[in-house]
Motif scaffolding. Structure first.
Motif, short mmCIF file in Angstrom:
data_model
loop_
_atom_site.label_atom_id
_atom_site.label_comp_id
_atom_site.label_asym_id
_atom_site.label_seq_id
_atom_site.Cartn_x
_atom_site.Cartn_y
_atom_site.Cartn_z
N ASP A 66 0.84 -0.99 -0.02
CA ASP A 66 0.09 0.08 -0.08
C ASP A 66 0.97 1.13 -0.08
O ASP A 66 2.06 1.43 0.31
CB ASP A 66 -0.82 0.03 1.30
N SER A 67 0.29 2.30 -0.24
CA SER A 67 1.08 3.57 -0.26
C SER A 67 1.58 3.92 1.31
O SER A 67 0.90 3.68 2.31
CB SER A 67 0.28 4.95 -0.64
N LEU B 213 5.14 -6.23 1.04
CA LEU B 213 5.01 -5.42 2.46
C LEU B 213 3.92 -5.47 3.03
O LEU B 213 2.91 -4.64 2.74
CB LEU B 213 5.89 -4.00 2.09
N ASP B 214 4.04 -5.86 4.11
CA ASP B 214 2.58 -6.17 4.77
C ASP B 214 2.52 -5.45 6.10
O ASP B 214 3.09 -5.83 7.14
CB ASP B 214 2.30 -7.64 4.99
N ILE B 215 2.03 -4.14 6.09
CA ILE B 215 2.19 -3.44 7.30
C ILE B 215 0.87 -3.40 8.20
O ILE B 215 -0.12 -3.26 7.61
CB ILE B 215 2.41 -1.98 6.94
N PHE C 122 -1.38 2.82 10.92
CA PHE C 122 -2.11 4.06 11.68
C PHE C 122 -1.17 4.87 12.41
O PHE C 122 -1.04 6.15 12.34
CB PHE C 122 -3.18 3.50 12.36
N ALA C 123 -0.11 4.17 13.34
CA ALA C 123 0.87 4.86 14.00
C ALA C 123 1.78 5.70 12.98
O ALA C 123 2.02 6.93 13.24
CB ALA C 123 1.56 4.07 14.62
N VAL D 194 5.16 -6.33 9.20
CA VAL D 194 5.62 -5.40 10.29
C VAL D 194 4.28 -5.19 11.31
O VAL D 194 3.20 -4.79 10.87
CB VAL D 194 5.93 -3.99 9.69
N LEU D 195 4.53 -5.62 12.58
CA LEU D 195 3.55 -5.71 13.62
C LEU D 195 4.15 -4.76 14.66
O LEU D 195 5.30 -4.57 15.02
CB LEU D 195 3.41 -7.09 13.90
N PRO D 196 3.06 -4.50 15.81
CA PRO D 196 3.45 -3.90 16.99
C PRO D 196 4.41 -4.84 17.65
O PRO D 196 4.09 -6.09 17.61
CB PRO D 196 2.19 -3.61 17.66
N THR D 197 5.25 -4.40 18.75
CA THR D 197 6.02 -5.16 19.45
C THR D 197 5.06 -5.88 20.33
O THR D 197 4.13 -5.65 20.92
CB THR D 197 7.05 -4.22 20.16
N GLN D 198 5.85 -7.14 20.57
CA GLN D 198 5.20 -8.10 21.72
C GLN D 198 5.95 -7.85 23.15
O GLN D 198 5.80 -8.50 24.30
CB GLN D 198 5.08 -9.41 21.30
#
Length: 406
Positions: free
Chosen positions: A68-69, A200-202, A208-209, A254-258
């Protein structure tokens, strides 16, 4: 050796159609390329001009990058072209608003150039750039196919500044062609031309962040307008862009940290490199022991990292019914020169010398993501693509010798 015959017409915009390759009595491959006007503006025809040329069979390798953009495609392209050497720059003497980047080995084409509707046209028809109806997939397929076969094309230009469709630019067949954008794997015809594909999978939380950080801090947008913009794109993204990841040979997720419970700021990231098994010329990267499931917290004396630390994971998994290997990094580096410690424990990274991953990361330490898994995995994938290209070229070089022996 190939013989091609090219017929061109003089127009503001051109579309090329390539006939099926045929064998001539001389044993050469003959191609005909006809360019038709696709401009809304018309001019009196000045007739056809015929250009005959001879060229060697193309070794062009085609790579597709979908996202995505605002998801890091441009940064990934800079890392990739750096692996092959030479600075990637717009075509010399061409349109200053060109989206194309050319280096010694690579040419990067932005698939926005295949928008069939300009900004005003999309607004009038009520469609977004993500909607297939706003894109010319026939032209995209024909031109990528031509470049893969060693034939230059007159590619259109979508001007991101004006929102208009500019006159086309000449693109010559490179050694490596990268097509990046929203739809490189959407059309099965284009997808079949790809030698390797990346998505690239965000995650929505990180996207959003990132958008808040960029649009509120740098562009003065309100939180409400940012939310509205994301929500407006989401239906088309879910329908047309996101499903492409099932076809990718590698996915960088790319994911939020755990490491920090409940963290959604997007500053500390957990990044996964999902690698499909059984892809020709591509051997998935592994940590310590191939095929095992491993969780690793690096030694704090050998790898400096502040709170919340760094954690790696590696193991087999299933992704859209495909067998995959997954390498994951959660956290970020404090000192890139110490990355060599991590690199030394990774295998199948396709480096030409010890420490090449670390060298590439240090070289581009100012790029976004250089202190976390996004930069690390983008660099590794770039090295894997270089290795893939070299394997393909070597195989094509030996094919005539094997045919002669047979």
């Amino acid at each position: 050796m190939a013989i091609c015959t090219v017929y061109t017409t003089h127009s503001l915009h051109t579309t090329c159609y390539i006939s099926t390759q045929t064998n001539t009595q001389l044993g050469f491959h003959q191609r005909q390329v006809v360019f038709y006007s696709s401009s809304k503006k018309t001019r009196k025809s000045t007739g056809f001009s015929k250009i005959s040329c001879s060229a060697r069979e193309s070794n062009t390798v085609v790579i597709g990058l979908a996202a995505d953009s605002g998801c890091g495609k441009s940064t990934f392209m800079r890392r990739l072209t750096s692996v092959f050497g030479g600075a990637a720059e717009p075509p010399k003497g061409g349109n200053p608003d060109s989206n194309t980047l050319i280096s010694d080995t690579t040419t990067v084409i932005c698939l926005d150039d295949y928008h069939s509707l300009d900004r005003t046209g999309r607004k009038e028809k009520g469609v977004t750039a993500l909607d297939p109806r706003a894109n010319d997939f026939d032209l995209m397929y024909e031109q990528v196919k031509a470049l893969k076969e060693g034939i230059a094309v007159e590619k259109p230009i979508y001007n991101h500044v004006s929102g208009l469709l500019d006159p086309p630019e000449l693109i010559k067949p490179p050694k490596i062609l990268v097509i990046e954008g929203l739809h490189p794997m959407f059309d099965p015809r284009v997808r079949d031309l790809l030698d390797f594909s990346i998505y690239l999978d965000i995650s929505n939380e990180v996207k959003f962040a990132w958008k808040i950080q960029r649009d509120m801090a740098e562009r003065g947008h309100s939180l409400e307008s940012i939310k509205a913009s994301i929500e407006a794109r989401k239906p088309d993204f879910d329908a047309y862009i996101d499903p492409q990841k099932q076809y990718a040979d590698a996915v960088i997720e790319v994911l939020p940290t755990q490491l920090i419970p409940g963290d959604n700021e997007g500053k500390i990231l957990r990044v996964k490199l999902v690698m499909k098994e059984g892809v020709k010329y591509f051997s998935p990267v592994y940590l310590f022991d191939e095929g095992s499931s491993i969780s690793w917290i690096p030694c704090g004396r050998k790898l400096t990292c502040s709170y919340p630390g760094i954690k790696f994971f590696y193991g087999p998994d299933s992704y859209f019914s495909n067998e995959v290997s997954v390498l994951e990094m959660d956290g970020q580096f404090d000192r890139l020169d110490e990355l060599i410690y991590v690199e030394s424990h990774l295998s199948n990274i396709s480096t030409k010398f010890y420490g090449e991953v670390t060298q590439q990361m240090l070289k581009h330490s100012d790029f976004p993501g250089s202190n976390n898994g996004t930069g690390l995995f983008q660099t590794i994938v770039g090295l894997k693509i270089r290795d893939l290209y070299e394997q393909i070229v070597a195989e094509k070089a030996t094919a005539p010798l094997q045919a002669t022996k047979a």
